[in-house]
Design an enzyme around this catalytic site. Structure first.
Site, PDB file in Angstrom:
ATOM      1  N   ASP A 150     -86.121   7.247  39.789  1.00 14.47           N
ATOM      2  CA  ASP A 150     -85.046   7.412  38.815  1.00 14.47           C
ATOM      3  C   ASP A 150     -84.029   6.298  39.017  1.00 14.47           C
ATOM      4  OD1 ASP A 150     -85.598   9.563  37.155  1.00 14.47           O
ATOM      5  OD2 ASP A 150     -85.051  11.011  38.701  1.00 14.47           O
TER       6      ASP A 150
ATOM      7  N   GLN B   6     -61.891  12.109  24.684  1.00  9.90           N
ATOM      8  CA  GLN B   6     -61.541  11.973  23.269  1.00  9.90           C
ATOM      9  C   GLN B   6     -60.819  10.654  22.985  1.00  9.90           C
ATOM     10  OE1 GLN B   6     -60.840  14.804  25.088  1.00  9.90           O
ATOM     11  NE2 GLN B   6     -62.663  15.854  24.281  1.00  9.90           N
TER      12      GLN B   6
END
Length: 686
Positions: free
Chosen positions: A307, A381
């Site tokens: 990985d 955000q």
């Protein structure tokens, strides 16, 4: 737990215990598990019984030669037992410390999910499915899954790692191990193993060697050794009728000596020790192997799946470069970047502060009480962070977020073309660019990069040298994946990979005849781990992953897979080199014993006495002495392993044939001749 790497087998108490255990192993019931050495023991017992009979008959004048042969044959068997005992002793010391974890352990068993329903019982009475309450300061009584609560757990008793880890219900970190300690809060655990079947029980069995299964190659070699032993027994039995046909005879001592010289006693004596020591070498890097086949497969692996995140890279992007916009000063960019990152507690934000300090010596700003400062926190955000300070507004963040910010100050403000070109270049090479502005003025860019783990490129290079293909698996886009793959030096990569892609990839490589190894820790990794020839599960992973693997990494280090492959290859090389040496060193013994037996009847065989040994009895005794003392001489190699150099199979074969093959032929000629000179000088035989 006493850490494996700190347990030296050469400690005084270990050696004394091994010496005692080697004596106990002389019992025929134990010795019969090693057929080659069992036959040697029968020969030693036969000669010893004849000596005793001669003493009772009063004919003791010609037994001195027989006494010496019998003594050295007993020592040969004892040295073989000593090799095995020394290999076992480290595991037994580790198991004693593990056993201490489960002594008198009590548990708070729950009759329902209500914590008030707890009643104290012995941990040995817990069964699979029972619920137990574990509070701060308690030892976890058995393996299980947390179904409620969160806690810090000290796993040093099992892993040797002192830093506590968080364990909580749900997700990939809900598995707990018996014998570890809860440090904070409380958890409710559902027991997942019956008494005697827990991870701790399996670990004790493994380190003691009680459940060590022989590898396929070891079984095949054992069958070969048994076959050769049977052949040499029959060959030796035909010698006496053959000599009688030609008017001669031989003694039982001579025939037993011939059998011992013919039999592959060196590798027969060391084979079991090599296997046990190999498992211990895995323990020294804190890896448990649950099957002999897994150990063997580790040495035969030719494809490794890795990985990207956590194995090849650190897993957190790091700031590596400040790129100033045209007409801007790089130091000023670094100062502004650091100020904008002071409130950013993400790994990326902290790395920016560190880079500014390393590159320009800029220390974190200490704000006074009179300064009008407002930090802007980074959020998913807003995608930016910064600081408002005495009318100056500094921000760093993603391109679209910064564009929106500067438009609020000056609707006409734009980011210059050169900065945008640099931003595009960073993105195309797999990096992440952050834009830094002061009010509506662009100061430059911060280059964030998925940084390679230290030394990973060298490790991957070692794999290439060994002829092992490394394949990086990542969910990144092809451009980013290609950039990181090129930098790390992996042979191939799979981009935009989903968890289920790992299983199909392993199957594809196996269908092409490859031996595949991989590492994982999540439930979604379990099918691929189970499918791989070497499936290394991390101790911090889920129960599903740990059950699927045939090896377990107690340190939960994703790069450990590379070390496992190297240890596996060293185990195979050690067995191969000592087998080569054993077969090669038998040649010299033939040249010593065959002339001693047959020259009186076939004078033309005198040409075989190339070592010019003093007498037939001296030749036989010298060969038997060398056969005995070579075993303890090779014990350090059997326990430590032959030196492994990451080279291709052809180069390794050529190297080992030269050192252990040619050396195995030459050394016995020299050794037997020196022993013969000593025997003749001391007048030990006629």
């Amino acid at each position: 737990m006493v850490q494996p790497t700190k347990l030296s087998v050469w400690r005084r108490e270990f050696i004394l215990e091994a010496l005692r255990n080697a004596s106990r192993k002389l019992h025929p019931k134990t010795q019969c598990h090693n057929p080659v050495m069992f036959c040697v023991e029968i020969g030693a017992a036969l000669i010893t019984s004849l000596i005793v009979a001669q003493l009772f008959q009063g004919s003791a004048r010609e037994i001195w030669f027989d006494v010496q042969i019998a003594l050295w044959l007993w020592l040969t068997v004892y040295f073989a037992n000593l090799a095995e005992a020394l290999a076992e002793i480290r595991g037994k010391a580790q198991s004693n410390s593990l056993k201490s974890l489960r002594k008198n352990l009590m548990a708070k068993r729950l009759s329902s999910r209500d914590r008030k329903s707890a009643s104290k019982v012995s941990a040995n009475d817990l069964k699979k499915g029972d619920l137990v309450l574990i509070e701060a300061g308690d030892l976890i009584p058995g393996d299980g899954e947390i179904i409620e609560g969160v806690s810090l757990v000290d796993e040093s008793a099992v892993t040797g790692e002192s830093a506590p880890v968080i364990r909580e219900s749900g997700g990939d970190r809900s598995a707990v191990t018996g014998g570890t300690k809860v440090l904070s809060d409380w958890i409710v655990v559902r027991i997942s193993a019956n008494p005697g079947e827990s991870f701790l029980d399996r670990m004790i069995s493994l380190v003691e060697g009680a459940s060590r299964n022989k590898t396929p190659n070891e079984i095949a070699l054992n069958i070969l050794l048994i076959s050769l032993t049977i052949i040499f027994v029959f060959a030796t039995a035909t010698i006496e009728p053959f000599l009688r046909f030609y008017g001669g005879t031989s003694s039982v001592t001579q025939l037993v000596s011939l059998f011992v010289a013919l039999a592959p006693t060196t590798i027969g004596a060391l084979l079991s020790a090599i296997g046990i020591a190999g498992m211990n070498r895995l323990l020294q890097i804190n890896v448990l192997a649950f099957s002999g086949r897994a150990v063997e497969a580790a040495g035969d692996v030719d494809t490794v799946l890795l990985d990207k995140t956590g194995t090849i890279t650190l897993g957190n992007r790091q700031a590596v470069e400040f790129i100033a916009s045209p007409g801007r000063d790089e130091r000023r960019l670094a100062e502004a970047s650091q100020l904008a990152s002071l409130s950013d507690q993400t790994p990326e934000g902290r790395s920016i502060v560190v880079l500014a300090k390393q590159k320009f010596g800029i220390r974190e700003h200490q704000f006074g009480t009179k300064e009008n400062v407002e930090f802007i926190q980074f959020t998913a955000q807003s995608r930016l962070s910064g600081v408002d300070m005495d009318g100056t507004r500094i921000r760093k963040g993603a391109l679209d977020a910064i564009r929106a910010f500067i438009k609020t100050i000056n609707p006409e403000a734009e980011i210059d073309r050169q900065t945008l070109a640099s931003l595009d270049r960073i993105a195309r090479t797999g990096g992440t660019p952050l834009v830094v502005v002061e009010n509506d003025q662009t100061l430059g860019l911060i280059h964030l990069k998925d940084v390679l783990k230290g030394g990973i490129s060298e490790r991957l290079k070692r794999l290439r040298t060994m002829g092992i293909k490394s394949v990086m698996i990542t969910g990144d886009n092809p451009v980013t994946a290609a950039s990181i793959a090129a930098e790390a030096g992996v042979a191939d990569f799979v981009s935009e990979a989903k968890p289920e892609d790992k299983l199909s990839l392993i199957r594809r490589y196996q269908s092409e005849g490859h031996m595949v190894a991989m590492i994982g820790d999540g439930t979604n990794d379990a099918p691929a781990i189970a499918q791989a020839d070497v499936g290394l599960a991390m101790n911090t992973g889920t129960s599903a992953a740990r059950e699927a693997g045939n090896m377990l990494d107690l340190d939960s280090n994703p790069t450990k897979l590379i070390e496992v492959v190297e240890v596996g290859k060293q185990i195979l090389i050690t067995r191969g080199t000592l087998t080569t040496f054993s077969i090669a060193n038998d040649i010299a013994k033939y040249f010593a014993i065959l002339p001693a037996l047959f020259v009186p009847f076939f004078p033309s065989l005198q040409v075989l006495n190339i070592m010019k040994l003093a007498s037939p009895q001296s030749a036989i005794l010298s060969a038997i002495i060398f056969n005995a003392i070579i075993i303890p001489s090779l014990i350090p190699i059997a326990l430590r392993g032959a030196k492994y150099v990451p080279k291709s199979a052809t180069v390794l074969l050529r190297r080992n044939l030269l050192i252990y093959g040619l050396g195995g032929v030459v050394l016995p000629f020299i050794g037997i001749k020196i022993i013969d000179l000593i025997v003749h000088f001391l007048r030990l035989v006629h």
